[in-house]
Design a protein around this motif. Structure first.
Motif, PDB file in Angstrom:
ATOM      1  N   GLU A  42      41.953 -26.665  -6.383  1.00 42.31           N
ATOM      2  CA  GLU A  42      41.165 -27.229  -7.495  1.00 42.31           C
ATOM      3  C   GLU A  42      40.536 -28.563  -7.111  1.00 42.31           C
ATOM      4  OE1 GLU A  42      42.666 -26.893 -11.660  1.00 42.31           O
ATOM      5  OE2 GLU A  42      42.856 -29.061 -11.467  1.00 42.31           O
ATOM      6  N   PRO A  44      41.795 -32.785  -5.331  1.00 42.78           N
ATOM      7  CA  PRO A  44      42.876 -33.608  -4.783  1.00 42.78           C
ATOM      8  C   PRO A  44      43.763 -34.210  -5.883  1.00 42.78           C
ATOM      9  CG  PRO A  44      40.712 -34.285  -3.940  1.00 42.78           C
ATOM     10  CD  PRO A  44      40.469 -33.293  -5.015  1.00 42.78           C
ATOM     11  N   GLU A  48      46.907 -36.580  -2.051  1.00 40.67           N
ATOM     12  CA  GLU A  48      45.714 -36.159  -1.308  1.00 40.67           C
ATOM     13  C   GLU A  48      44.673 -37.283  -1.319  1.00 40.67           C
ATOM     14  OE1 GLU A  48      47.249 -34.242  -3.656  1.00 40.67           O
ATOM     15  OE2 GLU A  48      48.123 -32.734  -2.301  1.00 40.67           O
ATOM     16  N   PRO A  54      43.825 -32.457   1.980  1.00 38.16           N
ATOM     17  CA  PRO A  54      44.209 -31.582   0.878  1.00 38.16           C
ATOM     18  C   PRO A  54      45.624 -31.019   1.032  1.00 38.16           C
ATOM     19  CG  PRO A  54      42.787 -30.384   2.386  1.00 38.16           C
ATOM     20  CD  PRO A  54      42.889 -31.798   2.912  1.00 38.16           C
ATOM     21  N   PHE A  55      46.254 -30.772  -0.090  1.00 37.27           N
ATOM     22  CA  PHE A  55      47.556 -30.107  -0.155  1.00 37.27           C
ATOM     23  C   PHE A  55      48.604 -30.767   0.735  1.00 37.27           C
ATOM     24  CE2 PHE A  55      44.835 -26.963  -2.120  1.00 37.27           C
ATOM     25  CZ  PHE A  55      45.619 -26.538  -3.173  1.00 37.27           C
ATOM     26  N   ALA A  59      52.545 -29.532  -4.215  1.00 38.93           N
ATOM     27  CA  ALA A  59      51.970 -28.170  -4.182  1.00 38.93           C
ATOM     28  C   ALA A  59      51.763 -27.731  -2.729  1.00 38.93           C
ATOM     29  CB  ALA A  59      50.647 -28.130  -4.950  1.00 38.93           C
TER      30      ALA A  59
END
Ligand code: URA
Length: 189
Positions: A42, A44, A48, A54-55, A59
């Motif tokens: 979706e 940051p 992030e 990212p990620f 999560a």
């Protein structure tokens, strides 16, 4: 279409929407730029935004466990998001923010040319597959479009809130792993 260097430069200077004013770092993506699979989340979150990757928060840690269990390696994927700047308080990105940012993601897809695109959660599915379908309706089913195999599944953060999504997501990723094996075998033969 921009090459990687120009794309990174454009993203880094981007002020197309107001998220550009509140970000600490732009989060463009990470992983293998020649990977057979791309995953799209979706936007940051706090970690992030801090790290510019990212990620890398809770999560992401869950995704790492899933990948380890299925023997999905780092070279197998590139991971990015619908929006490249953190929405305040981790709210869902607004439609106008997503629309401004999507050309960058399309550019990344065009550069990587993955065989498989995994939509992680409702926001990714909405902008990549169909605005009008709910993720619970479409998850776990392959959609073949413009030469890409697209798999919608839950967002890993949803699993952290709701245990009942664990088994379906595991099943979805088993299909992803199988498709990865089938397609990569065909590629090398
Ligand atoms: N959630 C997302 O959708 N993307 C990230 O990069 C991290 C958490």
């Amino acid at each position: 279409m921009l090459g990687w260097e120009e794309l990174i430069e454009e993203c880094s200077n981007c002020r197309r929407c107001s998220l550009g004013n509140s970000r600490t770092n732009i989060v463009i993506g990470r992983g293998n730029r020649k990977a057979p699979m791309m995953l799209v989340g979706e936007g940051p979150g706090e970690q992030e935004d801090k790290q510019g990757l990212p990620f890398v928060g809770p999560a992401g840690k869950l995704l790492d466990l899933l990948f380890k269990a299925l023997n999905i390696r780092e070279e197998d994927y590139y991971i990015a998001n619908i929006v490249k700047c953190r929405p305040p308080g981790n709210r869902v990105p607004l439609a106008e923010e997503a629309e401004q940012c999507l050309p960058f993601l399309r550019n990344q897809v065009a550069l990587i040319r993955p065989k498989i695109i995994v939509c992680l959660g409702a926001t990714a599915a909405k902008y990549i597959i169909d605005k009008n379908l709910s993720i619970s309706q479409i998850r776990g089913q392959w959609i073949e479009r413009k030469g890409y195999w697209i798999m919608p599944t839950f967002h890993p953060a949803a699993l952290l809130r709701d245990d009942s999504k664990k088994v379906p997501m595991w099943e979805d990723f088993k299909k992803v792993k199988q498709k990865l094996e089938d397609l990569c075998q065909n590629r090398s033969s």
